[in-house]
Design a protein around this motif. Structure first.
Motif, mmCIF file in Angstrom:
data_model
loop_
_atom_site.group_PDB
_atom_site.id
_atom_site.type_symbol
_atom_site.label_atom_id
_atom_site.label_comp_id
_atom_site.label_asym_id
_atom_site.label_seq_id
_atom_site.Cartn_x
_atom_site.Cartn_y
_atom_site.Cartn_z
ATOM 1 N N SER A 158 0.826 -1.208 0.000
ATOM 2 C CA SER A 158 0.000 0.000 0.000
ATOM 3 C C SER A 158 0.856 1.253 0.000
ATOM 4 O O SER A 158 0.547 2.239 -0.683
ATOM 5 N N MET A 160 3.968 1.486 -1.195
ATOM 6 C CA MET A 160 4.564 1.588 -2.530
ATOM 7 C C MET A 160 3.545 2.124 -3.532
ATOM 8 O O MET A 160 3.875 2.917 -4.425
ATOM 9 N N GLY A 161 2.287 1.698 -3.388
ATOM 10 C CA GLY A 161 1.233 2.190 -4.267
ATOM 11 C C GLY A 161 0.999 3.679 -4.097
ATOM 12 O O GLY A 161 0.769 4.403 -5.069
ATOM 13 N N GLY A 164 3.772 5.472 -5.844
ATOM 14 C CA GLY A 164 3.519 5.416 -7.278
ATOM 15 C C GLY A 164 2.420 6.373 -7.700
ATOM 16 O O GLY A 164 2.495 6.998 -8.770
ATOM 17 N N THR A 165 1.403 6.503 -6.863
ATOM 18 C CA THR A 165 0.324 7.442 -7.152
ATOM 19 C C THR A 165 0.837 8.877 -7.189
ATOM 20 O O THR A 165 0.490 9.656 -8.087
ATOM 21 N N GLY A 340 -2.872 3.228 -8.126
ATOM 22 C CA GLY A 340 -1.686 2.927 -7.329
ATOM 23 C C GLY A 340 -1.971 2.301 -5.979
ATOM 24 O O GLY A 340 -1.446 1.230 -5.644
ATOM 25 N N GLY A 344 -1.388 -1.559 -4.512
ATOM 26 C CA GLY A 344 -0.589 -1.908 -3.342
ATOM 27 C C GLY A 344 -1.312 -2.855 -2.411
ATOM 28 O O GLY A 344 -0.703 -3.772 -1.840
ATOM 29 N N GLN A 397 3.998 -1.954 -11.537
ATOM 30 C CA GLN A 397 5.062 -1.156 -10.934
ATOM 31 C C GLN A 397 5.019 -1.250 -9.418
ATOM 32 O O GLN A 397 6.056 -1.401 -8.766
ATOM 33 N N THR A 398 3.835 -1.159 -8.848
ATOM 34 C CA THR A 398 3.697 -1.238 -7.395
ATOM 35 C C THR A 398 4.129 -2.602 -6.893
ATOM 36 O O THR A 398 4.896 -2.718 -5.925
ATOM 37 N N ASN A 401 8.021 -3.151 -7.420
ATOM 38 C CA ASN A 401 8.805 -2.417 -6.430
ATOM 39 C C ASN A 401 8.721 -3.065 -5.059
ATOM 40 O O ASN A 401 9.715 -3.155 -4.328
ATOM 41 N N THR A 402 7.512 -3.525 -4.700
ATOM 42 C CA THR A 402 7.326 -4.180 -3.408
ATOM 43 C C THR A 402 8.169 -5.440 -3.310
ATOM 44 O O THR A 402 8.860 -5.674 -2.310
#
Length: 498
Positions: A158, A160-161, A164-165, A340, A344, A397-398, A401-402
Protein backbone atom coordinates in the motif's frame (compact mmCIF):
# COMPACT_ATOMS: atom_id res chain seq x y z
CA UNK A 1 10.56 -10.92 13.27
CA UNK A 2 13.92 -10.54 11.53
CA UNK A 3 16.69 -8.48 13.22
CA UNK A 4 16.56 -5.58 10.79
CA UNK A 5 12.84 -5.32 11.29
CA UNK A 6 13.37 -5.23 15.07
CA UNK A 7 15.98 -2.54 14.61
CA UNK A 8 13.67 -0.46 12.44
CA UNK A 9 10.89 -0.88 15.01
CA UNK A 10 13.28 0.25 17.69
CA UNK A 11 13.86 3.48 15.82
CA UNK A 12 10.17 4.07 15.52
CA UNK A 13 9.68 3.44 19.26
CA UNK A 14 12.45 5.86 20.13
CA UNK A 15 11.12 8.63 17.91
CA UNK A 16 7.51 8.24 19.02
CA UNK A 17 8.21 7.90 22.72
CA UNK A 18 7.07 4.29 22.87
CA UNK A 19 8.08 2.12 25.80
CA UNK A 20 9.60 -1.32 25.73
CA UNK A 21 7.75 -4.23 24.23
CA UNK A 22 5.58 -4.29 21.15
CA UNK A 23 3.58 -1.10 20.76
CA UNK A 24 0.02 -1.09 19.63
CA UNK A 25 -0.89 -0.45 16.02
CA UNK A 26 -2.53 2.76 17.06
CA UNK A 27 0.76 4.04 18.47
CA UNK A 28 2.38 3.66 15.07
CA UNK A 29 -0.26 5.25 12.87
CA UNK A 30 0.53 8.97 13.32
CA UNK A 31 4.31 8.69 12.66
CA UNK A 32 3.76 6.29 9.76
CA UNK A 33 1.15 8.56 8.23
CA UNK A 34 3.30 11.68 8.50
CA UNK A 35 6.46 9.89 7.40
CA UNK A 36 4.62 8.74 4.28
CA UNK A 37 3.43 12.30 3.73
CA UNK A 38 7.04 13.49 3.69
CA UNK A 39 8.09 10.69 1.31
CA UNK A 40 5.09 11.38 -0.93
CA UNK A 41 5.97 15.05 -1.23
CA UNK A 42 9.55 14.06 -2.10
CA UNK A 43 8.29 11.85 -4.93
CA UNK A 44 5.95 14.62 -6.10
CA UNK A 45 8.84 17.08 -6.26
CA UNK A 46 11.02 14.85 -8.42
CA UNK A 47 8.18 13.94 -10.82
CA UNK A 48 7.03 17.56 -11.14
CA UNK A 49 10.59 18.55 -11.98
CA UNK A 50 10.44 17.08 -15.48
CA UNK A 51 6.89 17.68 -16.68
CA UNK A 52 6.51 21.25 -15.47
CA UNK A 53 9.67 22.36 -17.30
CA UNK A 54 8.41 20.87 -20.60
CA UNK A 55 5.46 23.25 -20.50
CA UNK A 56 7.74 26.29 -20.37
CA UNK A 57 10.17 25.50 -23.21
CA UNK A 58 8.48 27.67 -25.90
CA UNK A 59 8.27 30.62 -23.51
CA UNK A 60 11.87 30.17 -22.34
CA UNK A 61 13.06 30.07 -25.95
CA UNK A 62 11.53 33.54 -26.43
CA UNK A 63 12.75 34.92 -23.09
CA UNK A 64 16.37 33.93 -23.71
CA UNK A 65 16.26 34.35 -27.52
CA UNK A 66 17.41 30.74 -27.88
CA UNK A 67 16.75 27.93 -30.32
CA UNK A 68 14.72 24.86 -29.41
CA UNK A 69 17.92 22.77 -29.35
CA UNK A 70 19.36 25.13 -26.74
CA UNK A 71 16.33 25.29 -24.43
CA UNK A 72 15.98 21.51 -24.71
CA UNK A 73 18.98 21.33 -22.36
CA UNK A 74 16.72 22.65 -19.59
CA UNK A 75 15.05 19.25 -19.64
CA UNK A 76 18.12 17.22 -20.65
CA UNK A 77 20.30 18.58 -17.82
CA UNK A 78 17.73 17.41 -15.26
CA UNK A 79 17.22 14.04 -16.94
CA UNK A 80 20.95 13.39 -17.27
CA UNK A 81 21.66 14.24 -13.63
CA UNK A 82 18.93 11.95 -12.35
CA UNK A 83 19.84 9.06 -14.64
CA UNK A 84 23.60 9.27 -14.09
CA UNK A 85 23.60 9.75 -10.32
CA UNK A 86 20.60 7.85 -8.93
CA UNK A 87 22.46 4.60 -8.17
CA UNK A 88 25.40 6.41 -6.57
CA UNK A 89 22.97 8.45 -4.46
CA UNK A 90 21.29 5.27 -3.26
CA UNK A 91 24.60 3.66 -2.28
CA UNK A 92 25.76 6.83 -0.53
CA UNK A 93 22.56 6.79 1.51
CA UNK A 94 23.33 3.22 2.62
CA UNK A 95 26.76 4.35 3.85
CA UNK A 96 26.27 7.81 5.39
CA UNK A 97 22.63 7.53 6.47
CA UNK A 98 19.50 7.71 4.35
CA UNK A 99 17.65 10.29 6.47
CA UNK A 100 20.64 12.63 6.48
CA UNK A 101 21.12 12.33 2.73
CA UNK A 102 17.40 12.65 1.93
CA UNK A 103 17.21 15.90 3.90
CA UNK A 104 20.27 17.15 2.02
CA UNK A 105 18.64 16.15 -1.29
CA UNK A 106 15.41 17.99 -0.47
CA UNK A 107 17.43 21.07 0.56
CA UNK A 108 19.46 20.97 -2.65
CA UNK A 109 16.35 20.55 -4.81
CA UNK A 110 14.62 23.48 -3.08
CA UNK A 111 17.63 25.84 -3.23
CA UNK A 112 18.27 24.87 -6.87
CA UNK A 113 14.63 25.70 -7.66
CA UNK A 114 15.19 29.22 -6.32
CA UNK A 115 18.37 29.50 -8.42
CA UNK A 116 16.43 28.36 -11.51
CA UNK A 117 13.86 31.10 -10.96
CA UNK A 118 16.57 33.73 -10.43
CA UNK A 119 18.79 32.68 -13.36
CA UNK A 120 19.65 35.70 -15.56
CA UNK A 121 20.92 33.61 -18.49
CA UNK A 122 19.96 30.36 -20.16
CA UNK A 123 23.17 28.53 -19.29
CA UNK A 124 22.94 29.48 -15.61
CA UNK A 125 19.38 28.15 -15.69
CA UNK A 126 20.66 24.89 -17.21
CA UNK A 127 23.36 24.64 -14.52
CA UNK A 128 20.74 25.17 -11.80
CA UNK A 129 18.56 22.51 -13.43
CA UNK A 130 21.48 20.06 -13.27
CA UNK A 131 21.80 20.80 -9.53
CA UNK A 132 18.05 20.30 -9.20
CA UNK A 133 18.46 16.95 -10.98
CA UNK A 134 21.12 15.91 -8.46
CA UNK A 135 18.65 16.61 -5.67
CA UNK A 136 15.98 14.68 -7.57
CA UNK A 137 18.38 11.72 -7.93
CA UNK A 138 18.62 11.55 -4.14
CA UNK A 139 14.83 11.75 -3.77
CA UNK A 140 14.30 9.06 -6.41
CA UNK A 141 16.89 6.76 -4.87
CA UNK A 142 15.89 6.96 -1.22
CA UNK A 143 12.11 7.32 -0.95
CA UNK A 144 11.37 3.63 -1.58
CA UNK A 145 14.28 2.60 0.66
CA UNK A 146 12.52 4.20 3.64
CA UNK A 147 9.36 2.13 3.27
CA UNK A 148 10.94 -0.92 4.94
CA UNK A 149 11.94 1.20 7.95
CA UNK A 150 8.77 3.23 8.43
CA UNK A 151 5.84 1.03 7.37
CA UNK A 152 4.63 -2.23 8.92
CA UNK A 153 5.47 -5.06 6.54
CA UNK A 154 1.82 -5.99 5.99
CA UNK A 155 1.29 -2.50 4.51
CA UNK A 156 4.40 -2.35 2.32
CA UNK A 157 2.47 -2.72 -0.94
CA UNK A 158 0.00 0.00 0.00
CA UNK A 159 2.86 2.38 0.79
CA UNK A 160 4.56 1.59 -2.53
CA UNK A 161 1.23 2.19 -4.27
CA UNK A 162 0.91 5.58 -2.60
CA UNK A 163 4.39 6.61 -3.77
CA UNK A 164 3.52 5.42 -7.28
CA UNK A 165 0.32 7.44 -7.15
CA UNK A 166 2.23 10.59 -6.21
CA UNK A 167 4.65 10.02 -9.09
CA UNK A 168 1.73 9.67 -11.50
CA UNK A 169 0.03 12.76 -10.06
CA UNK A 170 3.23 14.77 -10.55
CA UNK A 171 3.54 13.54 -14.13
CA UNK A 172 -0.10 14.35 -14.92
CA UNK A 173 -0.09 17.66 -13.06
CA UNK A 174 3.17 18.98 -14.52
CA UNK A 175 2.00 20.19 -17.97
CA UNK A 176 -1.35 21.58 -16.81
CA UNK A 177 0.08 23.26 -13.70
CA UNK A 178 2.96 24.62 -15.78
CA UNK A 179 0.55 26.15 -18.28
CA UNK A 180 -1.49 27.79 -15.53
CA UNK A 181 1.59 29.20 -13.80
CA UNK A 182 2.96 30.53 -17.09
CA UNK A 183 -0.31 32.28 -17.89
CA UNK A 184 -0.77 33.76 -14.43
CA UNK A 185 2.69 34.47 -13.02
CA UNK A 186 5.38 34.02 -15.68
CA UNK A 187 8.11 31.46 -16.22
CA UNK A 188 9.86 31.94 -12.87
CA UNK A 189 6.81 30.49 -11.13
CA UNK A 190 7.54 27.14 -12.82
CA UNK A 191 10.42 26.72 -10.38
CA UNK A 192 9.28 28.75 -7.38
CA UNK A 193 6.26 26.46 -6.94
CA UNK A 194 8.72 23.82 -5.69
CA UNK A 195 9.84 25.95 -2.75
CA UNK A 196 6.83 25.56 -0.40
CA UNK A 197 6.56 21.87 -1.36
CA UNK A 198 10.26 21.39 -0.61
CA UNK A 199 10.01 23.13 2.77
CA UNK A 200 7.02 20.97 3.72
CA UNK A 201 8.81 17.78 2.60
CA UNK A 202 11.91 18.75 4.62
CA UNK A 203 9.97 19.49 7.81
CA UNK A 204 7.91 16.28 7.61
CA UNK A 205 10.93 14.12 6.81
CA UNK A 206 13.07 15.72 9.53
CA UNK A 207 10.37 15.21 12.15
CA UNK A 208 9.00 11.77 11.29
CA UNK A 209 11.55 9.64 9.43
CA UNK A 210 13.56 7.20 11.59
CA UNK A 211 16.99 8.32 12.71
CA UNK A 212 20.02 6.89 10.95
CA UNK A 213 21.71 4.00 12.69
CA UNK A 214 25.27 4.84 13.66
CA UNK A 215 27.89 2.20 12.94
CA UNK A 216 31.54 2.18 14.04
CA UNK A 217 33.82 3.69 11.41
CA UNK A 218 35.70 0.41 11.12
CA UNK A 219 32.51 -1.40 10.09
CA UNK A 220 31.54 1.01 7.33
CA UNK A 221 32.20 0.06 3.73
CA UNK A 222 34.01 2.57 1.56
CA UNK A 223 32.19 4.52 -1.12
CA UNK A 224 33.16 3.37 -4.62
CA UNK A 225 34.23 6.68 -6.18
CA UNK A 226 35.70 5.18 -9.35
CA UNK A 227 32.68 2.94 -9.98
CA UNK A 228 30.29 5.83 -9.38
CA UNK A 229 32.19 8.06 -11.82
CA UNK A 230 32.37 5.37 -14.51
CA UNK A 231 28.67 4.51 -14.15
CA UNK A 232 27.66 8.18 -14.24
CA UNK A 233 29.67 8.83 -17.42
CA UNK A 234 28.36 5.64 -19.04
CA UNK A 235 24.73 6.44 -18.27
CA UNK A 236 25.13 10.06 -19.35
CA UNK A 237 26.61 8.93 -22.69
CA UNK A 238 23.76 6.46 -23.20
CA UNK A 239 21.07 8.99 -22.30
CA UNK A 240 22.57 11.55 -24.68
CA UNK A 241 22.83 8.94 -27.46
CA UNK A 242 19.12 8.18 -27.06
CA UNK A 243 17.88 11.78 -26.79
CA UNK A 244 20.01 13.97 -29.08
CA UNK A 245 19.27 14.36 -32.78
CA UNK A 246 15.47 14.85 -32.75
CA UNK A 247 14.86 11.15 -33.41
CA UNK A 248 17.63 10.81 -36.03
CA UNK A 249 20.48 8.49 -35.10
CA UNK A 250 23.55 10.16 -36.58
CA UNK A 251 27.34 9.90 -36.15
CA UNK A 252 27.26 11.71 -32.78
CA UNK A 253 24.66 9.31 -31.40
CA UNK A 254 26.70 6.35 -32.62
CA UNK A 255 29.87 7.68 -31.00
CA UNK A 256 28.05 8.28 -27.72
CA UNK A 257 26.54 4.79 -27.79
CA UNK A 258 29.96 3.23 -28.42
CA UNK A 259 31.32 5.32 -25.57
CA UNK A 260 28.56 3.98 -23.32
CA UNK A 261 29.45 0.38 -24.26
CA UNK A 262 33.14 1.04 -23.55
CA UNK A 263 32.25 2.73 -20.26
CA UNK A 264 30.07 -0.21 -19.23
CA UNK A 265 33.00 -2.60 -19.86
CA UNK A 266 35.30 -0.43 -17.74
CA UNK A 267 32.67 -0.26 -15.00
CA UNK A 268 32.29 -4.05 -14.85
CA UNK A 269 36.07 -4.46 -14.69
CA UNK A 270 36.44 -1.84 -11.96
CA UNK A 271 33.64 -3.38 -9.89
CA UNK A 272 35.31 -6.81 -10.04
CA UNK A 273 38.52 -5.37 -8.58
CA UNK A 274 37.20 -3.23 -5.73
CA UNK A 275 36.52 -4.47 -2.22
CA UNK A 276 33.38 -2.32 -1.85
CA UNK A 277 31.66 -2.22 -5.25
CA UNK A 278 28.89 0.23 -6.00
CA UNK A 279 26.73 -2.59 -7.40
CA UNK A 280 27.44 -6.09 -6.12
CA UNK A 281 27.15 -8.76 -8.79
CA UNK A 282 25.21 -10.89 -6.32
CA UNK A 283 22.40 -8.34 -6.50
CA UNK A 284 22.06 -8.74 -10.26
CA UNK A 285 22.31 -12.54 -9.97
CA UNK A 286 19.42 -12.56 -7.50
CA UNK A 287 16.48 -13.75 -9.65
CA UNK A 288 13.92 -11.46 -8.00
CA UNK A 289 16.03 -8.30 -8.23
CA UNK A 290 17.42 -9.11 -11.68
CA UNK A 291 14.00 -9.90 -13.13
CA UNK A 292 12.47 -6.88 -11.39
CA UNK A 293 15.02 -4.49 -12.88
CA UNK A 294 14.84 -6.01 -16.38
CA UNK A 295 11.04 -6.12 -16.48
CA UNK A 296 10.82 -2.59 -15.05
CA UNK A 297 13.02 -1.26 -17.86
CA UNK A 298 11.01 -3.10 -20.52
CA UNK A 299 7.68 -1.87 -19.20
CA UNK A 300 8.93 1.74 -18.92
CA UNK A 301 10.09 1.50 -22.54
CA UNK A 302 6.55 0.55 -23.49
CA UNK A 303 5.01 3.41 -21.53
CA UNK A 304 6.89 5.94 -23.65
CA UNK A 305 4.81 4.76 -26.61
CA UNK A 306 1.78 6.52 -25.14
CA UNK A 307 3.67 9.85 -25.20
CA UNK A 308 5.39 9.27 -28.56
CA UNK A 309 2.46 7.88 -30.54
CA UNK A 310 -0.56 9.39 -28.84
CA UNK A 311 -0.29 13.05 -29.94
CA UNK A 312 0.26 12.13 -33.60
CA UNK A 313 -2.54 9.59 -33.73
CA UNK A 314 -5.05 11.80 -31.93
CA UNK A 315 -4.30 14.91 -33.97
CA UNK A 316 -3.56 13.53 -37.45
CA UNK A 317 -5.77 10.45 -37.58
CA UNK A 318 -8.66 11.43 -35.31
CA UNK A 319 -8.42 15.18 -36.09
CA UNK A 320 -8.42 16.50 -32.50
CA UNK A 321 -7.22 19.99 -31.61
CA UNK A 322 -4.45 20.66 -29.07
CA UNK A 323 -6.69 21.01 -26.01
CA UNK A 324 -8.59 17.71 -26.54
CA UNK A 325 -5.29 15.93 -27.27
CA UNK A 326 -3.87 17.12 -23.95
CA UNK A 327 -7.04 16.04 -22.17
CA UNK A 328 -6.94 12.54 -23.69
CA UNK A 329 -3.24 12.12 -22.90
CA UNK A 330 -3.84 13.07 -19.26
CA UNK A 331 -6.11 10.01 -18.91
CA UNK A 332 -3.09 7.70 -18.67
CA UNK A 333 -1.33 9.32 -15.66
CA UNK A 334 -4.67 9.94 -13.94
CA UNK A 335 -5.67 6.27 -14.26
CA UNK A 336 -2.24 5.22 -12.99
CA UNK A 337 -2.64 7.57 -10.03
CA UNK A 338 -6.07 6.22 -9.10
CA UNK A 339 -4.86 2.61 -9.44
CA UNK A 340 -1.69 2.93 -7.33
CA UNK A 341 -3.04 2.44 -3.80
CA UNK A 342 -5.53 -0.37 -4.70
CA UNK A 343 -2.63 -2.07 -6.53
CA UNK A 344 -0.59 -1.91 -3.34
CA UNK A 345 -3.36 -3.56 -1.39
CA UNK A 346 -3.48 -6.34 -3.98
CA UNK A 347 0.28 -6.84 -3.57
CA UNK A 348 -0.10 -6.97 0.21
CA UNK A 349 -2.84 -9.57 -0.04
CA UNK A 350 -1.78 -11.81 -2.92
CA UNK A 351 1.98 -11.28 -3.09
CA UNK A 352 4.26 -9.39 -5.43
CA UNK A 353 4.75 -11.99 -8.17
CA UNK A 354 1.06 -12.77 -8.74
CA UNK A 355 0.11 -9.10 -8.70
CA UNK A 356 2.97 -8.18 -11.06
CA UNK A 357 1.88 -10.90 -13.49
CA UNK A 358 -1.70 -9.61 -13.33
CA UNK A 359 -0.52 -6.11 -14.21
CA UNK A 360 1.56 -7.39 -17.13
CA UNK A 361 -1.36 -9.41 -18.48
CA UNK A 362 -3.55 -6.29 -18.37
CA UNK A 363 -0.85 -4.30 -20.17
CA UNK A 364 -0.58 -6.98 -22.86
CA UNK A 365 -4.34 -6.94 -23.41
CA UNK A 366 -4.38 -3.15 -23.69
CA UNK A 367 -1.40 -3.00 -26.07
CA UNK A 368 -2.87 -5.68 -28.34
CA UNK A 369 -6.21 -3.82 -28.35
CA UNK A 370 -4.47 -0.61 -29.40
CA UNK A 371 -2.67 -2.46 -32.19
CA UNK A 372 -5.90 -3.75 -33.72
CA UNK A 373 -8.39 -0.96 -32.90
CA UNK A 374 -9.77 0.66 -36.09
CA UNK A 375 -9.79 4.44 -36.35
CA UNK A 376 -13.56 4.28 -36.84
CA UNK A 377 -13.94 3.69 -33.08
CA UNK A 378 -12.75 7.26 -32.52
CA UNK A 379 -11.43 8.58 -29.22
CA UNK A 380 -13.15 5.84 -27.22
CA UNK A 381 -11.25 3.19 -29.16
CA UNK A 382 -8.01 4.79 -27.99
CA UNK A 383 -8.89 5.88 -24.44
CA UNK A 384 -10.30 2.55 -23.17
CA UNK A 385 -7.27 0.41 -24.16
CA UNK A 386 -4.97 3.21 -22.94
CA UNK A 387 -6.68 3.08 -19.54
CA UNK A 388 -6.14 -0.70 -19.45
CA UNK A 389 -2.43 -0.29 -20.28
CA UNK A 390 -1.82 2.39 -17.68
CA UNK A 391 -3.79 0.68 -14.92
CA UNK A 392 -1.85 -2.52 -15.65
CA UNK A 393 1.37 -0.50 -15.48
CA UNK A 394 0.43 0.90 -12.06
CA UNK A 395 -0.37 -2.59 -10.76
CA UNK A 396 2.88 -4.03 -12.11
CA UNK A 397 5.06 -1.16 -10.93
CA UNK A 398 3.70 -1.24 -7.40
CA UNK A 399 3.98 -5.02 -7.10
CA UNK A 400 7.42 -5.13 -8.71
CA UNK A 401 8.80 -2.42 -6.43
CA UNK A 402 7.33 -4.18 -3.41
CA UNK A 403 8.88 -7.53 -4.33
CA UNK A 404 12.30 -6.15 -5.21
CA UNK A 405 12.59 -3.98 -2.09
CA UNK A 406 11.43 -6.89 0.10
CA UNK A 407 14.28 -8.95 -1.35
CA UNK A 408 16.91 -6.28 -0.59
CA UNK A 409 18.84 -6.50 2.65
CA UNK A 410 18.60 -3.53 5.04
CA UNK A 411 22.16 -2.42 4.23
CA UNK A 412 21.49 -2.36 0.45
CA UNK A 413 18.03 -0.82 0.27
CA UNK A 414 19.34 2.52 -0.91
CA UNK A 415 21.32 1.14 -3.85
CA UNK A 416 18.51 -1.25 -4.84
CA UNK A 417 15.97 1.58 -4.69
CA UNK A 418 18.35 3.63 -6.85
CA UNK A 419 18.63 0.76 -9.33
CA UNK A 420 14.84 0.59 -9.57
CA UNK A 421 14.77 4.30 -10.35
CA UNK A 422 17.54 3.80 -12.89
CA UNK A 423 15.72 0.94 -14.66
CA UNK A 424 12.65 3.13 -14.99
CA UNK A 425 14.66 6.09 -16.33
CA UNK A 426 16.62 3.94 -18.78
CA UNK A 427 13.37 2.46 -20.03
CA UNK A 428 11.87 5.91 -20.59
CA UNK A 429 15.01 7.17 -22.34
CA UNK A 430 15.23 4.05 -24.51
CA UNK A 431 11.53 4.15 -25.26
CA UNK A 432 11.69 7.72 -26.49
CA UNK A 433 14.21 6.61 -29.13
CA UNK A 434 13.12 3.02 -29.85
CA UNK A 435 9.36 3.46 -29.90
CA UNK A 436 9.75 6.73 -31.78
CA UNK A 437 11.88 5.00 -34.42
CA UNK A 438 9.39 2.13 -34.80
CA UNK A 439 6.51 4.58 -35.14
CA UNK A 440 8.33 6.82 -37.64
CA UNK A 441 9.47 3.91 -39.81
CA UNK A 442 6.07 2.18 -39.87
CA UNK A 443 4.21 5.44 -40.54
CA UNK A 444 6.56 6.40 -43.38
CA UNK A 445 6.42 2.94 -44.99
CA UNK A 446 2.62 2.80 -44.98
CA UNK A 447 2.01 6.51 -45.39
CA UNK A 448 -0.44 6.44 -42.48
CA UNK A 449 -0.10 7.37 -38.80
CA UNK A 450 -2.68 4.73 -37.84
CA UNK A 451 -0.48 1.99 -39.29
CA UNK A 452 2.49 3.36 -37.37
CA UNK A 453 0.50 3.23 -34.15
CA UNK A 454 -0.56 -0.38 -34.71
CA UNK A 455 3.01 -1.47 -35.43
CA UNK A 456 4.34 0.37 -32.38
CA UNK A 457 1.89 -1.28 -30.04
CA UNK A 458 2.60 -4.70 -31.51
CA UNK A 459 6.25 -4.16 -30.58
CA UNK A 460 5.06 -2.92 -27.18
CA UNK A 461 3.04 -6.12 -26.64
CA UNK A 462 6.14 -8.20 -27.46
CA UNK A 463 8.21 -6.27 -24.91
CA UNK A 464 5.55 -6.75 -22.24
CA UNK A 465 5.48 -10.49 -22.93
CA UNK A 466 9.27 -10.55 -22.49
CA UNK A 467 8.83 -8.84 -19.11
CA UNK A 468 6.11 -11.33 -18.19
CA UNK A 469 8.41 -14.23 -19.06
CA UNK A 470 11.20 -12.75 -16.89
CA UNK A 471 8.94 -12.38 -13.85
CA UNK A 472 7.45 -15.85 -14.29
CA UNK A 473 10.91 -17.41 -14.68
CA UNK A 474 12.15 -15.68 -11.53
CA UNK A 475 9.20 -17.09 -9.63
CA UNK A 476 9.99 -20.62 -10.82
CA UNK A 477 13.66 -20.29 -9.88
CA UNK A 478 12.84 -19.01 -6.42
CA UNK A 479 10.17 -21.65 -5.87
CA UNK A 480 12.75 -24.45 -6.05
CA UNK A 481 11.90 -28.05 -5.27
CA UNK A 482 9.88 -27.11 -2.20
CA UNK A 483 7.80 -24.49 -3.97
CA UNK A 484 8.76 -21.83 -1.44
CA UNK A 485 8.47 -18.86 -3.77
CA UNK A 486 6.55 -16.90 -1.15
CA UNK A 487 9.84 -16.41 0.67
CA UNK A 488 10.98 -13.96 -2.00
CA UNK A 489 7.62 -12.76 -3.39
CA UNK A 490 5.79 -12.57 -0.06
CA UNK A 491 2.23 -11.45 0.32
CA UNK A 492 3.12 -9.22 3.26
CA UNK A 493 6.15 -7.57 1.73
CA UNK A 494 8.51 -9.02 4.33
CA UNK A 495 11.49 -11.31 4.14
CA UNK A 496 10.24 -14.07 6.32
CA UNK A 497 7.80 -14.91 9.09
CA UNK A 498 7.24 -12.38 11.80
Amino acid sequence: MSPHRDSATGHRQHRTGGEGGTPSAGAHRPPVRWALAGLSLSVLLSSLGTGIAHAGLPTLAQVFSASFQEVQWIVLAYLLAVTALVVGAGRLGDLVGRRRLLLAGISLFTVASVLCAAAPTLWLLIAARAAQGLGAAVLTALTMAFVGETVPKERTGSAMGLLGTMSAVGTALGPSLGGALLAGFGWRALFLVNVPLGIAAFLLSHRHLPADRREPSADRARFDHLGTLLLALTLAAYALAMTLGDGRFGPLNTALLLGAVFGAALFVRAEARTASPLVQRSLLRDPVIGAGLASGALVSTVMMATLVVGPFYLSRTLGLDEAPVGLVLSVGPLVAGVTGVPAGRLADRFGGRRTALLGLLAMTAGAVSLSVAPASLGVLGYVVPLAVVTSGYAVFQTANNTAVMADAGPDRRGVVSGMLGLSRNLGLVTGASLMGAVFAHASASAGAVATGMRSTYLVAAALILAALAAVAAAGRIQAGPAGDQAARYPADGGRGPA
